[in-house]
Write a protein that holds these residues in place. Structure first.
Motif, PDB file in Angstrom:
ATOM      1  N   GLY A 116       0.839  -1.188   0.000  1.00  0.00           N
ATOM      2  CA  GLY A 116       0.000   0.000   0.000  1.00  0.00           C
ATOM      3  C   GLY A 116       0.871   1.233   0.000  1.00  0.00           C
ATOM      4  N   ALA A 117       0.232   2.393  -0.024  1.00  0.00           N
ATOM      5  CA  ALA A 117       1.001   3.639  -0.070  1.00  0.00           C
ATOM      6  C   ALA A 117       1.889   3.798   1.157  1.00  0.00           C
ATOM      7  CB  ALA A 117       0.039   4.819  -0.190  1.00  0.00           C
ATOM      8  N   SER A 118       1.423   3.292   2.292  1.00  0.00           N
ATOM      9  CA  SER A 118       2.209   3.406   3.528  1.00  0.00           C
ATOM     10  C   SER A 118       2.757   2.064   3.990  1.00  0.00           C
ATOM     11  CB  SER A 118       1.322   3.999   4.636  1.00  0.00           C
ATOM     12  OG  SER A 118       0.190   3.174   4.856  1.00  0.00           O
ATOM     13  N   ARG A 119       2.794   1.080   3.086  1.00  0.00           N
ATOM     14  CA  ARG A 119       3.204  -0.270   3.476  1.00  0.00           C
ATOM     15  C   ARG A 119       3.972  -0.895   2.321  1.00  0.00           C
ATOM     16  NH1 ARG A 119      -1.360  -1.723   4.140  1.00  0.00           N
ATOM     17  NH2 ARG A 119      -1.696  -2.802   2.178  1.00  0.00           N
ATOM     18  N   ASP A 120       5.140  -1.468   2.621  1.00  0.00           N
ATOM     19  CA  ASP A 120       5.963  -2.072   1.584  1.00  0.00           C
ATOM     20  C   ASP A 120       5.367  -3.374   1.057  1.00  0.00           C
ATOM     21  OD1 ASP A 120       7.787  -0.037   1.770  1.00  0.00           O
ATOM     22  OD2 ASP A 120       9.036  -1.077   3.256  1.00  0.00           O
ATOM     23  N   LYS A 121       4.754  -4.152   1.945  1.00  0.00           N
ATOM     24  CA  LYS A 121       4.184  -5.430   1.531  1.00  0.00           C
ATOM     25  C   LYS A 121       3.064  -5.816   2.478  1.00  0.00           C
ATOM     26  CE  LYS A 121       7.617  -8.093   4.134  1.00  0.00           C
ATOM     27  NZ  LYS A 121       8.652  -9.149   4.072  1.00  0.00           N
ATOM     28  N   GLY A 122       2.325  -6.837   2.102  1.00  0.00           N
ATOM     29  CA  GLY A 122       1.250  -7.313   2.944  1.00  0.00           C
ATOM     30  C   GLY A 122       1.754  -8.287   3.990  1.00  0.00           C
ATOM     31  N   GLU A 123       0.839  -8.752   4.809  1.00  0.00           N
ATOM     32  CA  GLU A 123       1.172  -9.730   5.831  1.00  0.00           C
ATOM     33  C   GLU A 123       0.975 -11.126   5.247  1.00  0.00           C
ATOM     34  OE1 GLU A 123      -0.958  -9.019   9.397  1.00  0.00           O
ATOM     35  OE2 GLU A 123      -0.033  -7.079   9.767  1.00  0.00           O
ATOM     36  N   ALA A 124       2.054 -11.870   5.133  1.00  0.00           N
ATOM     37  CA  ALA A 124       1.969 -13.219   4.604  1.00  0.00           C
ATOM     38  C   ALA A 124       1.308 -14.130   5.632  1.00  0.00           C
ATOM     39  CB  ALA A 124       3.367 -13.734   4.248  1.00  0.00           C
ATOM     40  N   GLU A 125       0.962 -15.347   5.184  1.00  0.00           N
ATOM     41  CA  GLU A 125       0.318 -16.290   6.088  1.00  0.00           C
ATOM     42  C   GLU A 125       1.219 -16.636   7.269  1.00  0.00           C
ATOM     43  OE1 GLU A 125      -0.816 -19.512   3.616  1.00  0.00           O
ATOM     44  OE2 GLU A 125      -2.385 -18.396   2.577  1.00  0.00           O
ATOM     45  N   GLN A 126       2.545 -16.612   7.044  1.00  0.00           N
ATOM     46  CA  GLN A 126       3.452 -16.901   8.152  1.00  0.00           C
ATOM     47  C   GLN A 126       3.340 -15.851   9.257  1.00  0.00           C
ATOM     48  OE1 GLN A 126       4.177 -16.844   4.968  1.00  0.00           O
ATOM     49  NE2 GLN A 126       5.514 -18.524   4.355  1.00  0.00           N
ATOM     50  N   VAL A 127       3.224 -14.582   8.866  1.00  0.00           N
ATOM     51  CA  VAL A 127       3.079 -13.510   9.852  1.00  0.00           C
ATOM     52  C   VAL A 127       1.755 -13.649  10.590  1.00  0.00           C
ATOM     53  CG1 VAL A 127       2.969 -11.008  10.166  1.00  0.00           C
ATOM     54  CG2 VAL A 127       4.537 -11.991   8.476  1.00  0.00           C
ATOM     55  N   LEU A 128       0.704 -14.005   9.867  1.00  0.00           N
ATOM     56  CA  LEU A 128      -0.591 -14.195  10.509  1.00  0.00           C
ATOM     57  C   LEU A 128      -0.560 -15.380  11.468  1.00  0.00           C
ATOM     58  CD1 LEU A 128      -3.081 -13.524   7.576  1.00  0.00           C
ATOM     59  CD2 LEU A 128      -2.330 -11.969   9.380  1.00  0.00           C
ATOM     60  N   LEU A 129       0.245 -16.404  11.145  1.00  0.00           N
ATOM     61  CA  LEU A 129       0.379 -17.531  12.067  1.00  0.00           C
ATOM     62  C   LEU A 129       1.024 -17.075  13.372  1.00  0.00           C
ATOM     63  CD1 LEU A 129       0.131 -20.513  12.726  1.00  0.00           C
ATOM     64  CD2 LEU A 129       2.298 -20.901  11.536  1.00  0.00           C
ATOM     65  N   ASP A 130       2.037 -16.230  13.276  1.00  0.00           N
ATOM     66  CA  ASP A 130       2.654 -15.686  14.493  1.00  0.00           C
ATOM     67  C   ASP A 130       1.625 -14.910  15.316  1.00  0.00           C
ATOM     68  OD1 ASP A 130       5.021 -16.764  13.609  1.00  0.00           O
ATOM     69  OD2 ASP A 130       5.725 -14.898  12.703  1.00  0.00           O
ATOM     70  N   LYS A 131       0.788 -14.132  14.625  1.00  0.00           N
ATOM     71  CA  LYS A 131      -0.243 -13.365  15.325  1.00  0.00           C
ATOM     72  C   LYS A 131      -1.265 -14.292  15.969  1.00  0.00           C
ATOM     73  CE  LYS A 131      -1.795  -9.817  13.112  1.00  0.00           C
ATOM     74  NZ  LYS A 131      -2.559  -8.956  12.153  1.00  0.00           N
ATOM     75  N   TYR A 139       4.233 -23.034   5.271  1.00  0.00           N
ATOM     76  CA  TYR A 139       4.506 -22.595   6.629  1.00  0.00           C
ATOM     77  C   TYR A 139       5.885 -22.905   7.188  1.00  0.00           C
ATOM     78  CZ  TYR A 139      -0.325 -21.318   6.919  1.00  0.00           C
ATOM     79  OH  TYR A 139      -1.516 -20.714   6.695  1.00  0.00           O
ATOM     80  N   PRO A 140       6.584 -23.962   6.798  1.00  0.00           N
ATOM     81  CA  PRO A 140       7.832 -24.298   7.496  1.00  0.00           C
ATOM     82  C   PRO A 140       8.784 -23.113   7.613  1.00  0.00           C
ATOM     83  CG  PRO A 140       7.264 -26.059   6.021  1.00  0.00           C
ATOM     84  CD  PRO A 140       6.281 -24.961   5.768  1.00  0.00           C
ATOM     85  N   GLY A 141       9.252 -22.906   8.774  1.00  0.00           N
ATOM     86  CA  GLY A 141      10.225 -21.897   9.140  1.00  0.00           C
ATOM     87  C   GLY A 141      10.672 -22.283  10.531  1.00  0.00           C
ATOM     88  N   VAL A 142      11.940 -22.562  10.696  1.00  0.00           N
ATOM     89  CA  VAL A 142      12.405 -23.168  11.941  1.00  0.00           C
ATOM     90  C   VAL A 142      12.080 -22.303  13.160  1.00  0.00           C
ATOM     91  CG1 VAL A 142      14.429 -24.078  13.143  1.00  0.00           C
ATOM     92  CG2 VAL A 142      14.181 -24.414  10.680  1.00  0.00           C
ATOM     93  N   PRO A 143      12.329 -20.993  13.170  1.00  0.00           N
ATOM     94  CA  PRO A 143      11.950 -20.197  14.346  1.00  0.00           C
ATOM     95  C   PRO A 143      10.455 -20.274  14.647  1.00  0.00           C
ATOM     96  CG  PRO A 143      13.456 -18.966  12.955  1.00  0.00           C
ATOM     97  CD  PRO A 143      13.055 -20.170  12.166  1.00  0.00           C
ATOM     98  N   ARG A 144       9.651 -20.330  13.588  1.00  0.00           N
ATOM     99  CA  ARG A 144       8.201 -20.398  13.782  1.00  0.00           C
ATOM    100  C   ARG A 144       7.791 -21.752  14.354  1.00  0.00           C
ATOM    101  NH1 ARG A 144       7.410 -18.453   9.496  1.00  0.00           N
ATOM    102  NH2 ARG A 144       7.090 -16.340  10.238  1.00  0.00           N
ATOM    103  N   ILE A 145       8.404 -22.813  13.854  1.00  0.00           N
ATOM    104  CA  ILE A 145       8.101 -24.146  14.382  1.00  0.00           C
ATOM    105  C   ILE A 145       8.504 -24.223  15.851  1.00  0.00           C
ATOM    106  CG2 ILE A 145       8.627 -26.606  14.185  1.00  0.00           C
ATOM    107  CD1 ILE A 145       9.053 -26.171  11.205  1.00  0.00           C
ATOM    108  N   LYS A 146       9.657 -23.660  16.179  1.00  0.00           N
ATOM    109  CA  LYS A 146      10.112 -23.678  17.573  1.00  0.00           C
ATOM    110  C   LYS A 146       9.142 -22.913  18.467  1.00  0.00           C
ATOM    111  CE  LYS A 146      14.025 -22.582  20.578  1.00  0.00           C
ATOM    112  NZ  LYS A 146      15.402 -22.034  20.657  1.00  0.00           N
ATOM    113  N   ALA A 147       8.627 -21.776  17.985  1.00  0.00           N
ATOM    114  CA  ALA A 147       7.668 -20.997  18.773  1.00  0.00           C
ATOM    115  C   ALA A 147       6.375 -21.780  18.981  1.00  0.00           C
ATOM    116  CB  ALA A 147       7.386 -19.669  18.079  1.00  0.00           C
ATOM    117  N   LEU A 148       5.945 -22.511  17.957  1.00  0.00           N
ATOM    118  CA  LEU A 148       4.751 -23.335  18.096  1.00  0.00           C
ATOM    119  C   LEU A 148       4.972 -24.434  19.138  1.00  0.00           C
ATOM    120  CD1 LEU A 148       3.498 -23.775  14.417  1.00  0.00           C
ATOM    121  CD2 LEU A 148       2.139 -22.935  16.327  1.00  0.00           C
ATOM    122  N   LEU A 149       6.103 -25.106  19.056  1.00  0.00           N
ATOM    123  CA  LEU A 149       6.378 -26.205  19.975  1.00  0.00           C
ATOM    124  C   LEU A 149       6.557 -25.697  21.401  1.00  0.00           C
ATOM    125  CD1 LEU A 149       8.828 -28.370  17.821  1.00  0.00           C
ATOM    126  CD2 LEU A 149       6.352 -28.600  18.086  1.00  0.00           C
TER     127      LEU A 149
END
Length: 576
Positions: A285-300, A321-331
């Motif tokens: 968007g005009a004030s945003r470089d990119k949208g929130e990917a599904e990985q970011v929404l999973l963190d939220k 979804y695989p991303g090691v820091p994200r998997i570790k946070a889930l576990l």
């Protein structure tokens, strides 16, 4: 479940009235001889004609008499005018309810009148100010917004008429007109997204509590209940505000015809019930470089719905979804995961193959290394040239308690729990524009947030109604599911959605009606819905949908157009 008549505190029914209400609740219809129907006014129907007819006597009905059959609409104190007109005290908004859906909402939350409680704490803004009684109220506006998301092809006026039903025909003490579409728009803006978001969170928490307390034929992998997590895009109207707030996906220059809202849904694999939803923009968007990917929404989602990630649940996720820091946070929450790994991810084997064919491996990323168990298998379908390879990783290292075949079969429920869940919910959203697809109707970001919260709540209540119908359904007497328990996913979602609309329009759960009448109506609805079943587990297959850009460019968000009067010229034969 308790229902409370809407009556002023200084008006209470006597013993005879209590007995009459009990009979009314049991019978459901009122028969009055036509000869006994009379006007209470001295002449005609009195000034402006706003009066109810009354029964002039209690003559005994005999065979052959002409009788008018009446359906109870509301029970309310009466106001008798000087000229004899009989009118109802109160306001239609005090009586209108969302039929069987609102009954299920109160059951999920454990208290009666949840919508009214949320409405009392709502802070109105915009052009609705003061405490004067108007055609709409905060509670009626909330119910209108919920119902609006279940009737995608209906305009605002039709939605309000469906919500009020015959209540609009009652001669109220103060003249009442069905609110216009403009009034509904004004009230939606005044209400804002907060009340609907609060109601959504209450409903989602209630759904989770219901699944914890009852067995809904849960899908299990060993001793773990299987849940599914997946994301989706939902189109919104192309207004400058929506495009700025949500952006669009699929094009680097934000030239998609419509902005899109991205959501992540946490759901039960078996019942397709939503436990939690996270949302965000889909693109730049005009004030945003990119949208929130599904990985970011999973963190939220992990932050907002941490109570969902328990030690007795296994969450199935797709390759995105695989991303090691994200998997570790889930576990770290104590929960368990089963994730499909896409091609190109390095897995370093850390031992011999286990008896079931799986093996332990190390996966690294973000400066973190985890030891996971890898299950590799192929799926062969008749008519396909080559089998499809699947590679899953999980934190469940015990191959005896969780064999590879059991986990491979559990991954199949990702499609049923997420893809089918999302497609069912989107069937309640109308398509619009030059191409088909689900699309919300609101034209501002705040109202999009309000509508999305209402849509999640309303579709969740439709599935809750389906679960209630499945609980009373009788197993099939023949066929492939003969004598087997009825699963909630066998009850038609569309039939459940229409049952909500029908019971709302008929006033089957009007707040002031006697409890026996409301209960009897609910029993009839659930019994009818229990017979509306769909065929499941058909093992149907189709090629994966291509998500690549089309071979021709899209029209873009702002297609050039011109305004001009069309000139008509009649063809004539050429002169000799």
């Amino acid at each position: 479940m308790s229902f409370y008549p809407v009556m002023p505190p200084d008006v209470t029914p006597g013993c005879a009235e209590d007995a009459a209400l009990g009979l009314l609740g049991q019978a459901g219809m009122v028969a009055v001889r036509v000869a006994d129907v009379a006007s209470p006014c001295r002449r005609g129907l009195g000034r402006d004609g706003r009066t109810a007819l009354t029964a002039a006597g209690a003559g005994r009905i005999r065979s052959g008499d002409l009788v008018v059959w009446l359906k109870p609409v509301a029970v309310a104190p009466v106001v008798v005018r000087r000229d004899g007109r009989v009118q109802a005290a109160g306001h239609p908004a005090d009586h209108a309810r969302l039929g069987v859906a609102e009954q299920r909402l109160d059951e999920l939350c454990g208290v009666p009148g949840v919508i009214d409680q949320v409405a009392r704490s709502a802070v109105l803004g915009g052009r609705v100010k003061g405490a004067a009684r108007r055609a709409m109220s905060p509670a009626l506006a909330i119910r209108f917004t919920l119902l609006m998301t279940l009737v995608p092809d209906a305009g605002y006026t039709e939605v309000i008429e469906t919500l009020l039903g015959d209540l609009a025909l009652v001669p109220w003490q103060r003249p009442y007109r069905v609110p216009t579409a403009a009034a509904a728009c004004t009230w939606r803006g005044a209400l804002g997204p907060a009340p609907l978001e609060r109601l959504r969170d209450l409903a989602l928490a209630g759904v989770d509590g219901e699944h914890r307390a009852h067995d809904y034929r849960a899908v299990t992998a060993g001793d773990l209940e299987v849940g599914s997590i997946d994301g989706s895009l939902i189109r919104v109207p192309d207004t400058p505000a929506n495009r700025e707030a949500f952006g669009s996906a699929g094009t680097a220059d934000d030239s998609s015809p419509y902005p899109q809202l991205r959501e992540l849904r946490i759901s039960a694999a078996s019942t397709r019930a939503a436990f939690g939803v996270a949302t965000g923009p889909s693109g730049a968007g005009a004030s945003r470089d990119k949208g929130e990917a599904e990985q970011v929404l999973l963190d939220k989602a992990v932050k907002d719905y941490r109570y969902l990630f328990t030690s007795w649940r296994l969450w199935v996720m797709d390759r995105n979804y695989p991303g090691v820091p994200r998997i570790k946070a889930l576990l770290a929450t104590g929960t368990h995961v089963l994730i499909r790994v896409r091609d190109g991810i390095t897995l370093r084997r850390a031992g011999d193959f286990l008896p079931d064919g799986s093996y332990l491996a190390e996966i690294s990323g973000g400066g973190i290394t985890l030891t996971v168990r890898v299950i590799e298998y192929t799926v062969t379908v008749a008519g396909r040239d080559a089998p499809e390879l699947f590679c899953l990783i999980t934190d469940l290292h015990d191959h005896d308690a969780y064999p590879a075949r059991v986990l491979a079969q559990a991954y199949h429920w990702r499609w049923i729990g997420s893809e089918t869940c999302l497609k069912e919910a989107k069937s309640a959203i109308s398509g619009a524009g030059p191409s088909t697809g689900a699309m919300l109707r609101s034209r501002s970001p705040a109202l999009i947030a309000q509508e999305h919260a209402a849509w999640v709540t309303a579709t969740g209540l439709a599935r809750a109604v389906a679960r209630a119908a499945a609980a009373v359904a009788v197993p099939a007497g023949k066929g492939k599911r003969a004598a087997q328990p009825v699963h909630p996913r066998q009850i038609s979602f569309t039939a459940a959605r229409r049952a909500i609309i029908t019971t709302t329009r008929m006033g089957a759960a009007t707040a002031s009606l006697p409890a026996p009448a409301i209960t009897a109506s609910r029993v009839r609805v659930l019994a009818s819905l229990a017979r509306r079943r769909v065929d499941v587990d058909r093992h149907r297959h189709r090629d994966r949908k291509t998500k690549a850009r089309l071979g021709f460019p899209s029209g873009g968000p702002r297609i050039p157009a011109q305004t001009a009067i069309a000139q008509i010229s009649i063809c004539q034969p050429i002169a000799a």
